[in-house]
Enzyme design. Structure first.
Site, mmCIF file in Angstrom:
data_model
loop_
_atom_site.group_PDB
_atom_site.id
_atom_site.type_symbol
_atom_site.label_atom_id
_atom_site.label_comp_id
_atom_site.label_asym_id
_atom_site.label_seq_id
_atom_site.Cartn_x
_atom_site.Cartn_y
_atom_site.Cartn_z
ATOM 1 N N ASN A 105 26.282 13.971 119.995
ATOM 2 C CA ASN A 105 26.921 13.619 121.557
ATOM 3 C C ASN A 105 28.444 12.806 121.151
ATOM 4 O O ASN A 105 28.712 12.188 119.882
ATOM 5 C CB ASN A 105 26.287 12.271 122.073
ATOM 6 C CG ASN A 105 24.814 12.848 122.166
ATOM 7 O OD1 ASN A 105 24.668 14.025 122.450
ATOM 8 N ND2 ASN A 105 23.838 12.087 121.832
ATOM 9 N N ASP A 131 10.888 12.048 113.248
ATOM 10 C CA ASP A 131 11.924 11.098 113.976
ATOM 11 C C ASP A 131 11.403 9.752 113.600
ATOM 12 O O ASP A 131 10.972 9.334 112.394
ATOM 13 C CB ASP A 131 11.363 11.345 115.334
ATOM 14 C CG ASP A 131 12.689 11.074 116.346
ATOM 15 O OD1 ASP A 131 13.100 10.026 116.711
ATOM 16 O OD2 ASP A 131 13.271 12.060 117.033
#
Length: 459
Positions: free
Chosen positions: A223, A70
């Site tokens: 998303n 990340d």
């Protein structure tokens, strides 16, 4: 430039557009007023509703390392004290230990890590301390992760904007995966993604390496609000456990999820709570947050059954999921809604097959044609001369005198073709005169099989 070259050039653009897997551009952080840390714990609804508190009766993830690929994890956050045991930087722009928050959304990695393995913390004036030799229980304040006794490896990457370290996504992702595997990760959390379902060939070897080393990889489905109508890489790689998002009512989220045949399971993705670099907290949304919930459950399983293979861990999670949507596996919920208690307590038949496929088989089938197309041409070889004959000996047909019909047919054929050729020439000349008198715009032939440039997005 050939069409093949153009295709791979645009593929590189698509992969370069990979972004942090949350909300609109990257993180759908919701501004929240200052609050006491213990009030945030009350908002972690998924701990009870996804069966996690019941699963803690069996395991809390002890002795399992989970790599968080990340934006870097702030190990100094109060809820991550003692959780981060190692790290690295794959970007060239972060710190050597992977704990510097970098990229377009530097808070992203800390949000993910606290949801996965947060330990909470004691109130400021507390004098509580664990007994000698005992494992510290999660503190009553702050965020407690799904696997509060798991260990975090922070692998920082710079994604979502131009990397000052100079390394591309095509370099960072495989380097991060390999480092995680080599440093003992049993689970890898990738809350990152792109709007392209394809991935560069440079990723093949790293994901195959993780598969061969028996590592569970969990990735975000993406998303819709961030442009991911369908699942994007790396969540499309076979064998990866892809996580879709649910709304607060437990149904498929419209904004914080996507769809695709690679989805394995669905988990909460709205009204999530996580820790921010420093000592803050935030409410956020996206499959980035759903992914560490599932990664945490994988850590619980690997802690309870250390010898269980990655395929069996994934199979246990998806086969115990609560079916939702269309009966059986579907492109919205995958195998169903995560049920952590069932994943830790139910009897699940052993399997040697990953229900989500294997990247080894995919490479063997799909990269084979590409390898053949780029391989150098083989040197010509002489045909063998010692092979036995395979045709019968030639025979001479009996000659017959030609008939009048035999000599008339060739002449008719020649004359007919001559008239046809003259007609074609005449028609072409007529059309040419019309075109020169009335020139018009000729539409370009649409190019097929080419990916459009993918804009930066969230998954």
């Amino acid at each position: 430039m050939t069409r093949a070259t153009t295709r791979w050039g645009r593929m590189a653009s698509a992969v370069t557009a990979i972004a942090l897997a949350t909300g609109s551009l990257a993180t759908s952080l919701i501004a929240a007023p200052e609050a006491r840390a213990d009030s945030w714990r009350d908002k972690q609804y998924w701990l009870a509703e996804s069966g996690i508190t019941k699963a803690w009766e069996v395991s809390k993830g002890a002795n399992v390392k989970v790599a968080v690929i990340d934006s870097g994890v702030d190990a100094k956050h109060p809820d991550l004290k003692g959780a981060v045991v190692g790290g690295s930087d794959a970007s060239g722009a972060g710190s050597a230990d992977g704990q510097k928050s970098i990229g377009s959304k530097p808070e992203h990695g800390t949000l993910v890590a606290t949801m996965l393995a947060g330990r909470g913390h004691q109130p400021p004036k507390s004098t509580a301390s664990p007994a000698p030799g005992a494992t510290a229980a999660p503190g009553p304040d702050g965020i407690v992760g799904v696997a509060p006794e798991a260990q975090i490896l922070s692998v920082s990457t710079w994604l979502g904007s131009q990397n000052p370290g100079g390394k591309t996504d095509q370099e960072q992702i495989p380097a991060a995966v390999r480092w995680a595997v080599d440093n003992g990760a049993r689970v890898i959390n990738i809350s990152l993604g792109s709007t392209s379902p394809e991935w560069p060939q440079s990723w093949d070897a790293a994901f195959l390496y993780a598969e061969q080393k028996d590592v569970v990889i969990v990735a975000a489905a993406g998303n819709r609000v961030g442009g991911n109508v369908q699942v994007g890489a790396p969540a499309t790689i076979p064998g990866v456990l892809t996580v879709a998002g649910l709304n607060r009512e437990g149904a498929a989220s419209i904004d914080s999820s996507s769809q695709g045949i690679s989805i394995g399971v669905a988990a909460p993705a709205e009204n999530l709570i996580g820790g921010m670099p420093g000592d803050g907290y935030a409410e956020w949304a996206g499959t980035s947050g759903a992914t560490p919930i599932v990664s945490g459950v994988a850590a619980l399983i690997r802690s309870k059954w250390p010898e269980m293979t990655a395929s069996q861990v994934i199979n246990r999670i998806v086969t115990t999921a609560k079916d939702a949507g269309a009966p059986g596996k579907d492109p919205i919920y995958g195998f169903g809604v995560l049920n952590a208690e069932a994943a830790l307590k139910e009897d699940v038949p052993e399997t040697k097959v990953n229900p989500l496929g294997t990247v080894a088989d995919w490479i063997r089938i799909h990269r084979r044609g590409e390898a053949a197309a780029t391989a150098p041409a083989a040197e010509p070889t002489d045909s063998p001369t010692s092979a036995p004959p395979t045709l019968p000996a030639a025979t001479v047909p009996v000659a017959e005198a030609p008939s009048q019909m035999d000599s008339a047919v060739p002449a008719v054929v020649v004359i007919g073709f001559g008239l046809l050729f003259a007609g074609i020439i005449g028609g072409a000349a007529f059309q040419l005169r019309r075109a020169t008198r009335n020139p018009g715009n000729v539409p370009d032939e649409p190019e097929t099989g080419v990916l459009d440039k993918v804009d930066s997005n969230g998954t």
